[in-house]
Design an enzyme around this catalytic site. Structure first.
Site, PDB file in Angstrom:
ATOM      1  N   GLY A   1      -3.798   8.401  -4.655  1.00  0.00           N
ATOM      2  CA  GLY A   1      -5.036   8.728  -5.342  1.00  0.00           C
ATOM      3  C   GLY A   1      -4.901   9.797  -6.414  1.00  0.00           C
ATOM      4  O   GLY A   1      -5.392   9.628  -7.536  1.00  0.00           O
TER       5      GLY A   1
ATOM      6  N   ASP B   1       0.867  -1.177   0.000  1.00  0.00           N
ATOM      7  CA  ASP B   1       0.000   0.000   0.000  1.00  0.00           C
ATOM      8  C   ASP B   1       0.902   1.224   0.000  1.00  0.00           C
ATOM      9  O   ASP B   1       2.113   1.124   0.236  1.00  0.00           O
ATOM     10  CB  ASP B   1      -0.910  -0.006   1.234  1.00  0.00           C
ATOM     11  CG  ASP B   1      -1.958   1.110   1.220  1.00  0.00           C
ATOM     12  OD1 ASP B   1      -2.236   1.658   0.140  1.00  0.00           O
ATOM     13  OD2 ASP B   1      -2.489   1.440   2.294  1.00  0.00           O
ATOM     14  N   SER B   2       0.296   2.395  -0.227  1.00  0.00           N
ATOM     15  CA  SER B   2       1.083   3.621  -0.150  1.00  0.00           C
ATOM     16  C   SER B   2       1.529   3.881   1.283  1.00  0.00           C
ATOM     17  O   SER B   2       2.637   4.352   1.527  1.00  0.00           O
ATOM     18  CB  SER B   2       0.256   4.806  -0.657  1.00  0.00           C
ATOM     19  OG  SER B   2      -0.936   4.946   0.100  1.00  0.00           O
TER      20      SER B   2
ATOM     21  N   CYS C   1     -11.825   2.890   0.525  1.00  0.00           N
ATOM     22  CA  CYS C   1     -10.382   3.124   0.664  1.00  0.00           C
ATOM     23  C   CYS C   1      -9.939   2.339   1.884  1.00  0.00           C
ATOM     24  O   CYS C   1     -10.604   2.395   2.932  1.00  0.00           O
ATOM     25  CB  CYS C   1     -10.085   4.614   0.827  1.00  0.00           C
ATOM     26  SG  CYS C   1      -8.359   4.993   1.257  1.00  0.00           S
ATOM     27  N   THR C   2      -8.834   1.616   1.767  1.00  0.00           N
ATOM     28  CA  THR C   2      -8.408   0.761   2.881  1.00  0.00           C
ATOM     29  C   THR C   2      -8.093   1.564   4.133  1.00  0.00           C
ATOM     30  O   THR C   2      -8.257   1.063   5.251  1.00  0.00           O
ATOM     31  CB  THR C   2      -7.191  -0.083   2.478  1.00  0.00           C
ATOM     32  OG1 THR C   2      -6.139   0.771   1.981  1.00  0.00           O
ATOM     33  CG2 THR C   2      -7.559  -1.087   1.389  1.00  0.00           C
ATOM     34  N   HIS C   3      -7.665   2.804   3.997  1.00  0.00           N
ATOM     35  CA  HIS C   3      -7.417   3.634   5.177  1.00  0.00           C
ATOM     36  C   HIS C   3      -8.685   3.811   6.019  1.00  0.00           C
ATOM     37  O   HIS C   3      -8.614   3.917   7.248  1.00  0.00           O
ATOM     38  CB  HIS C   3      -6.889   5.011   4.771  1.00  0.00           C
ATOM     39  CG  HIS C   3      -5.434   5.051   4.438  1.00  0.00           C
ATOM     40  ND1 HIS C   3      -4.925   4.570   3.249  1.00  0.00           N
ATOM     41  CD2 HIS C   3      -4.358   5.516   5.155  1.00  0.00           C
ATOM     42  CE1 HIS C   3      -3.608   4.754   3.235  1.00  0.00           C
ATOM     43  NE2 HIS C   3      -3.247   5.315   4.378  1.00  0.00           N
TER      44      HIS C   3
ATOM     45  N   CYS D   1      -4.740  -1.805  -1.365  1.00  0.00           N
ATOM     46  CA  CYS D   1      -4.964  -0.406  -1.746  1.00  0.00           C
ATOM     47  C   CYS D   1      -5.903  -0.393  -2.926  1.00  0.00           C
ATOM     48  O   CYS D   1      -5.625  -1.050  -3.948  1.00  0.00           O
ATOM     49  CB  CYS D   1      -3.634   0.255  -2.108  1.00  0.00           C
ATOM     50  SG  CYS D   1      -3.783   1.927  -2.802  1.00  0.00           S
ATOM     51  N   ASN D   2      -7.023   0.326  -2.812  1.00  0.00           N
ATOM     52  CA  ASN D   2      -7.974   0.369  -3.904  1.00  0.00           C
ATOM     53  C   ASN D   2      -7.397   1.046  -5.141  1.00  0.00           C
ATOM     54  O   ASN D   2      -7.573   0.578  -6.271  1.00  0.00           O
ATOM     55  CB  ASN D   2      -9.243   1.091  -3.460  1.00  0.00           C
ATOM     56  CG  ASN D   2      -9.951   0.373  -2.330  1.00  0.00           C
ATOM     57  OD1 ASN D   2      -9.743   0.693  -1.176  1.00  0.00           O
ATOM     58  ND2 ASN D   2     -10.767  -0.605  -2.655  1.00  0.00           N
ATOM     59  N   THR D   3      -6.686   2.155  -4.936  1.00  0.00           N
ATOM     60  CA  THR D   3      -6.106   2.878  -6.063  1.00  0.00           C
ATOM     61  C   THR D   3      -5.111   2.016  -6.815  1.00  0.00           C
ATOM     62  O   THR D   3      -5.123   1.948  -8.056  1.00  0.00           O
ATOM     63  CB  THR D   3      -5.424   4.165  -5.579  1.00  0.00           C
ATOM     64  OG1 THR D   3      -6.397   5.021  -4.978  1.00  0.00           O
ATOM     65  CG2 THR D   3      -4.756   4.905  -6.722  1.00  0.00           C
TER      66      THR D   3
END
Length: 262
Positions: free
Chosen positions: A40, A7-8, A177-179, A70-72
């Protein structure tokens, strides 16, 4: 077994904690690059490059599967990641849980980053899996960044702003969003409207963790001895969990495991 997650930033904590819950004996590799976060607003090419760099760093630790938490990155980089890493390393993407939310009934609200809200990708999901179910797209500017920093006041402000845009009477909220899964309780409280029943939140972490186990032929075993170690990679370099990660229950669960050495 060893599961890697990309992920970011710390959005991968929810899926990592879900893996830990299903298989406490699994070793985890968490590979992120906070210096390039958020992904994003980046171009698809930039996201692919960042995600590939994180995945290559994780792959060097020889995991059995890699979760793109991460969705993005799942939208922009999944084909490139699979082309490079599969079939040797199964790659599991993250998709917003529109399908189960719509199946549970509506109305549904999909909370997502401004870049994802209104995108062809998200609207295709809604068309394919929520046809006929009232579904509202809710942009959440600043929420992922606030979660990444564990900035309490900024989280509260971003959640309140998104809740104000959420139509009254929704039965389900998709955390796109995973966050966002790290602040699920705050989101649930913000969209609650008495005397209506509590709103059901739909995240992706548990489903993604289960899919990773399926891909490597492993079964859930929540009672397994907790022996899995933890490797944290920030920009490809081994490190400790970022301090902000320990602000969340998911991060504290992982932080209780001694980091891998060597």
């Amino acid at each position: 077994m060893k599961i890697a997650l990309v992920d970011s930033g710390i959005g991968l904590l929810a899926a990592a904690a879900a893996v830990r819950g299903l298989r406490p004996d699994a070793a985890l590799v968490l590979s992120s690059d906070p210096g390039t976060m958020p992904w994003g607003p980046r171009t698809p090419g930039e996201v692919s490059a960042y995600a590939l760099a994180c995945a290559r760093a994780a792959a060097a630790h020889r995991p059995d599967a890699l979760i793109v938490a991460c969705n993005t990155a799942s939208v922009a980089a999944l084909p490139a990641l699979r082309a490079e890493l599969e079939p040797g390393l199964p790659v599991i993407g993250t998709v917003p849980a529109v399908k189960p939310a719509a199946a549970a009934g509506g109305p549904v609200a999909v909370w997502a980053t401004p870049a994802t809200t209104g995108s062809d990708y998200q609207r295709d999901l809604i068309r394919d899996f929520a046809d006929g179910v009232p579904t509202a797209e809710v942009p959440c500017p600043g929420l992922a960044d606030a979660v990444e920093r564990a900035d309490e006041s900024a989280i509260d402000a971003a959640v309140a702003a998104a809740a104000a845009l959420t139509p009254p009477g929704v039965a389900s909220v998709v955390l796109g969003c995973t966050h966002y899964e790290l602040v699920a309780d705050r989101i649930r409280a913000a969209v609650a409207t008495a005397p209506a029943p509590p709103v059901t939140l739909f995240g992706s972490a548990t489903a993604v963790a289960a899919q990773a186990l399926r891909r490597i032929g492993a079964r859930p075993d929540p009672e397994a001895a907790r022996s899995g170690d933890l490797t944290v990679l920030l920009g490809g370099t081994e490190a400790e969990l970022p301090p902000a990660a320990l602000a969340y229950a998911e991060g504290r669960v992982l932080g209780a495991v001694s980091p891998a050495r060597g």
